[in-house]
Scaffold this motif. Sequence first.
Motif, mmCIF file in Angstrom:
data_model
loop_
_atom_site.group_PDB
_atom_site.id
_atom_site.type_symbol
_atom_site.label_atom_id
_atom_site.label_comp_id
_atom_site.label_asym_id
_atom_site.label_seq_id
_atom_site.Cartn_x
_atom_site.Cartn_y
_atom_site.Cartn_z
ATOM 1 N N MET A 181 0.829 -1.207 0.000
ATOM 2 C CA MET A 181 0.000 0.000 0.000
ATOM 3 C C MET A 181 0.864 1.257 0.000
ATOM 4 S SD MET A 181 -2.897 -1.189 2.774
ATOM 5 C CE MET A 181 -3.559 0.484 2.927
ATOM 6 N N LEU A 182 1.883 1.278 0.840
ATOM 7 C CA LEU A 182 2.760 2.448 0.937
ATOM 8 C C LEU A 182 3.515 2.687 -0.367
ATOM 9 C CD1 LEU A 182 3.998 1.654 4.529
ATOM 10 C CD2 LEU A 182 2.864 3.794 3.878
ATOM 11 N N LEU A 183 3.987 1.620 -0.986
ATOM 12 C CA LEU A 183 4.734 1.773 -2.231
ATOM 13 C C LEU A 183 3.821 2.220 -3.362
ATOM 14 C CD1 LEU A 183 7.052 -1.358 -1.970
ATOM 15 C CD2 LEU A 183 7.690 1.036 -1.606
ATOM 16 N N ARG A 184 2.624 1.643 -3.470
ATOM 17 C CA ARG A 184 1.676 2.059 -4.488
ATOM 18 C C ARG A 184 1.254 3.517 -4.298
ATOM 19 N NH1 ARG A 184 2.183 -0.858 -8.944
ATOM 20 N NH2 ARG A 184 1.411 -2.991 -8.828
ATOM 21 N N ALA A 185 1.220 3.961 -3.064
ATOM 22 C CA ALA A 185 0.817 5.339 -2.776
ATOM 23 C C ALA A 185 1.958 6.343 -2.949
ATOM 24 C CB ALA A 185 0.275 5.428 -1.350
ATOM 25 N N GLY A 186 3.165 5.837 -3.265
ATOM 26 C CA GLY A 186 4.289 6.744 -3.497
ATOM 27 C C GLY A 186 4.949 7.274 -2.250
ATOM 28 N N TRP A 187 4.877 6.547 -1.131
ATOM 29 C CA TRP A 187 5.421 7.035 0.128
ATOM 30 C C TRP A 187 6.922 7.343 0.085
ATOM 31 C CZ3 TRP A 187 5.552 9.749 4.115
ATOM 32 C CH2 TRP A 187 6.421 9.502 5.183
ATOM 33 N N PRO A 188 7.786 6.528 -0.514
ATOM 34 C CA PRO A 188 9.214 6.874 -0.503
ATOM 35 C C PRO A 188 9.494 8.257 -1.095
ATOM 36 C CG PRO A 188 8.938 4.588 -1.158
ATOM 37 C CD PRO A 188 7.564 5.187 -1.131
ATOM 38 N N ALA A 189 8.858 8.590 -2.210
ATOM 39 C CA ALA A 189 9.076 9.901 -2.823
ATOM 40 C C ALA A 189 8.470 11.010 -1.983
ATOM 41 C CB ALA A 189 8.477 9.920 -4.232
ATOM 42 N N ILE A 190 7.316 10.769 -1.369
ATOM 43 C CA ILE A 190 6.677 11.785 -0.521
ATOM 44 C C ILE A 190 7.553 12.083 0.687
ATOM 45 C CG2 ILE A 190 4.682 12.212 0.982
ATOM 46 C CD1 ILE A 190 3.022 10.537 -1.030
ATOM 47 N N HIS A 191 8.121 11.034 1.295
ATOM 48 C CA HIS A 191 9.006 11.251 2.439
ATOM 49 C C HIS A 191 10.264 11.986 2.022
ATOM 50 C CE1 HIS A 191 12.385 10.033 5.104
ATOM 51 N NE2 HIS A 191 11.525 10.426 6.031
ATOM 52 N N ALA A 192 10.821 11.611 0.872
ATOM 53 C CA ALA A 192 12.039 12.278 0.401
ATOM 54 C C ALA A 192 11.822 13.766 0.187
ATOM 55 C CB ALA A 192 12.524 11.618 -0.893
ATOM 56 N N ALA A 193 10.574 14.139 -0.130
ATOM 57 C CA ALA A 193 10.244 15.559 -0.341
ATOM 58 C C ALA A 193 9.893 16.264 0.961
ATOM 59 C CB ALA A 193 9.092 15.667 -1.328
ATOM 60 N N GLY A 194 9.965 15.560 2.093
ATOM 61 C CA GLY A 194 9.706 16.178 3.387
ATOM 62 C C GLY A 194 8.305 15.970 3.923
ATOM 63 N N GLY A 195 7.526 15.105 3.289
ATOM 64 C CA GLY A 195 6.148 14.911 3.702
ATOM 65 C C GLY A 195 6.000 14.006 4.910
ATOM 66 N N ALA A 196 4.840 14.116 5.571
ATOM 67 C CA ALA A 196 4.516 13.307 6.757
ATOM 68 C C ALA A 196 3.594 12.167 6.363
ATOM 69 C CB ALA A 196 3.852 14.178 7.819
ATOM 70 N N LEU A 197 3.467 11.186 7.275
ATOM 71 C CA LEU A 197 2.582 10.047 7.077
ATOM 72 C C LEU A 197 1.521 10.060 8.169
ATOM 73 C CD1 LEU A 197 2.133 7.421 5.389
ATOM 74 C CD2 LEU A 197 3.439 6.221 7.159
ATOM 75 N N VAL A 198 0.256 10.059 7.772
ATOM 76 C CA VAL A 198 -0.863 10.112 8.716
ATOM 77 C C VAL A 198 -1.757 8.908 8.487
ATOM 78 C CG1 VAL A 198 -2.902 11.412 9.444
ATOM 79 C CG2 VAL A 198 -0.808 12.627 8.797
ATOM 80 N N ASP A 199 -2.045 8.160 9.563
ATOM 81 C CA ASP A 199 -3.002 7.048 9.505
ATOM 82 C C ASP A 199 -4.127 7.360 10.481
ATOM 83 O OD1 ASP A 199 -4.480 4.752 9.513
ATOM 84 O OD2 ASP A 199 -2.787 3.380 9.733
ATOM 85 N N PRO A 200 -5.300 7.765 9.990
ATOM 86 C CA PRO A 200 -6.400 8.161 10.884
ATOM 87 C C PRO A 200 -7.133 6.990 11.519
ATOM 88 C CG PRO A 200 -7.072 8.374 8.604
ATOM 89 C CD PRO A 200 -5.631 7.974 8.573
ATOM 90 N N MET A 201 -6.860 5.766 11.087
ATOM 91 C CA MET A 201 -7.472 4.570 11.683
ATOM 92 C C MET A 201 -6.360 3.552 11.870
ATOM 93 S SD MET A 201 -10.894 4.398 9.291
ATOM 94 C CE MET A 201 -11.370 5.895 8.388
ATOM 95 N N CYS A 202 -5.395 3.872 12.714
ATOM 96 C CA CYS A 202 -4.098 3.191 12.698
ATOM 97 C C CYS A 202 -4.116 1.807 13.308
ATOM 98 C CB CYS A 202 -3.043 4.058 13.377
ATOM 99 S SG CYS A 202 -3.245 4.208 15.167
ATOM 100 N N GLY A 203 -5.124 1.469 14.121
ATOM 101 C CA GLY A 203 -5.132 0.145 14.731
ATOM 102 C C GLY A 203 -3.850 -0.111 15.496
ATOM 103 N N ALA A 204 -3.206 -1.241 15.232
ATOM 104 C CA ALA A 204 -1.980 -1.610 15.939
ATOM 105 C C ALA A 204 -0.741 -0.969 15.340
ATOM 106 C CB ALA A 204 -1.829 -3.125 15.951
#
Length: 731
Positions: A181-204
């Motif tokens: 899910m993270l890779l399909r959503a482009g998380w590595p590039a978003i983090h490299a650009a300084g972005g944050a990660l938010v999970d509003p229903m984070c469970g465990a």
Amino acid sequence: MLTLFATCPKGLEYLLRDELRALGADDAREALAGVHFSGTLELAYRACLWSRLASRVLLRLAEFDAADADALYAGVQAIDWSQHLAPDGTFAVDAVGGASALKHTQYIALRTKDAIVDQFRERTGERPNVEVDQPSIRLNVRLHRERATVSLDLSGTPLHRRGWRQGQGDAPLKENLACAMLLRAGWPAIHAAGGALVDPMCGAGTLLIEGALIAADVAPGLRRAYFGFLGWRGHDDGVWQAVIAEARARAEQGLCALGSVFYGYDHDPNVLNEAKRNAQAAGVAGFVQLARQSAEHLHRPVGCDVPGLVICNPPYGERLGERERLAGLYRAFGDRLRADFTGWHAAVIVSDDELGHALGLRADKRYVLYNGALECRLLTFDLVAESAPRERTARPLSEGAQAVANRIGKSHKHLRKRLVRKGISCYRIYDADIPEYAAAIDVYTAIGRDVSTAQVEPFPQTWLHVQEYAPPADIPEQVARDRLRDLVHAAGVALEVPRERIAVKTRYKAKGGSKYGRFDQRNEFLVVEEGGLKLRVNLFDYLDTGLFLDHRPARARIRESARDKRFLNLFCYTATASVHAAAGGARTTTSVDLSATYLEWATRNFALNGIAGARHQLVQADVLEWLRHDRGEYDLVFVDPPTFSNSKRADDFDVQRDHAELLALCGERLAPEGLIVFSNNSRRFALDATSLQTFDVRDITPSTIPFDFARNARIHRCYELRHRGHGSAFS
């Protein structure tokens, strides 16, 4: 060069191929549920340590023809096992697939084990032992088209088990699916650009933890204490230690540079505590901020000025009445994303297109992923400024779905007057009328929900129960799934039933052939009416609902014939026939079944209709064994056995093999003028008339098939049996 295969959940093959190529597997090529590649032992170690997506990494040892058990045994014995395992070592065998003469995976594993043990015993006089949990080596044997592939499982245990999980919520997300899910959503590039990660229903906290490990360049297997190669004789500890040392250095450097840009929210304080424990075990607790908050009140974290990623695995809402509430949650969540996260990216995994549609956001991309056996969609969004939410219009019907909807509408119109005239509120509306859309659809009109032994919470609603038929072998699995999805959509539109009130029983391919998918565990029951009697049904938890609709005429006739009769109901299931007999004035009813669950259900059915007292007995027993010892006499006996039964508490039962003995025992308990009604749903059943010569037997099947089952006249076979010379009355 080693020949290797990395397994993964369906839908992750292309991501895994790219990941392995980045690790140095230049020849990696995708296959169904995995990726083939080759390389050095160092590359194999790296795949085990660094793959965020693979389930296992298999090293091929041999491939050979295995048309039968002897060929399998010989092929396994041809491998020199002293190169892989010490005589005092331990091993385990996992088997998948099968051949024409080798259909049972347990037997395949057993023959493989025998071949290995026999080789050691012949050569050394010693033998290794089997160890299931953490053996010295774990082997994988795959049979396909009478070819066997024997591989060493270098991972030992599934690679999604990273070693950090201390606890989990109600619907845990596997770590490799979270990474997909993270890779399909482009998380590595978003983090490299300084972005944050938010999970509003984070469970465990799975998405947050895996996101932090990706951002910090921490190898996902770094905290695992066990790999399958550690006890292997071919293991090179020097190479492994070098790979580990490099990974530790990269992790130290990455964690030093990691920022506190991970935000998790959940409304459940208990699951948040599990998330904290998991984050501590993973070594990223200092970077993850957790707080109690519902998704409806989501807001952008303070100080997050650079666009980031909102990602979550929301509840799927399969419980009765829950989907309506969840549709509101999805709408509110979509509104919060639109209001406070303009410029951000979002990714949401859903099990149902209708709930995804409730977000009110236009998805940029959709990816098919599997959460266990459940097919899901990962929806990704670029949250651009919009003046208003996207109109939440109904999803249009495809051409095929429209044809199904037309057919259902026509059938409903044809049946409606007759159903109303006869007071029938539960019936079959569709039965593979269009062959490409192969399923049965039953309508259940509920008068309420069963909330206690004899109380009904009223809420009249129409529900649908859909059971998929096994598609032909030449139909691709995805095509069959798409057709089923279209059929469910069409049924809801044609009968004006929302998706949350449609129960769907789907088939999947598994060991031994096509099987039904996992069922829920909701313990929620609807109450329906039949002939003025109240009966409880459960549409979601079991393969069957508690009420066999095709036996409606048989139950009505039992009721008409039961006055002053001593009624016996064998394999009684939920005892609906006994309820009808009691309502018809039966002197006594005795209902026998092996299942305590169904007998408790039967108790509720009696209570809902005010039937109680010593005249109505429920007996938990194996039917054949009970008949051998019972000394009662009965005037009317209803026998509706399963086609097969292999309960651990009773002998195996096969209706074709055992029906003659069953009916003979019934005859011993039958009064001189008594009647046996024998029914079963085996499509290949043939009555053993030779063994039943003490009875007058009459096939009454046509008169017991309901008019709404006319398309499927083979739904069951039904016979009446009387002692010879005593006539026939049940027709």
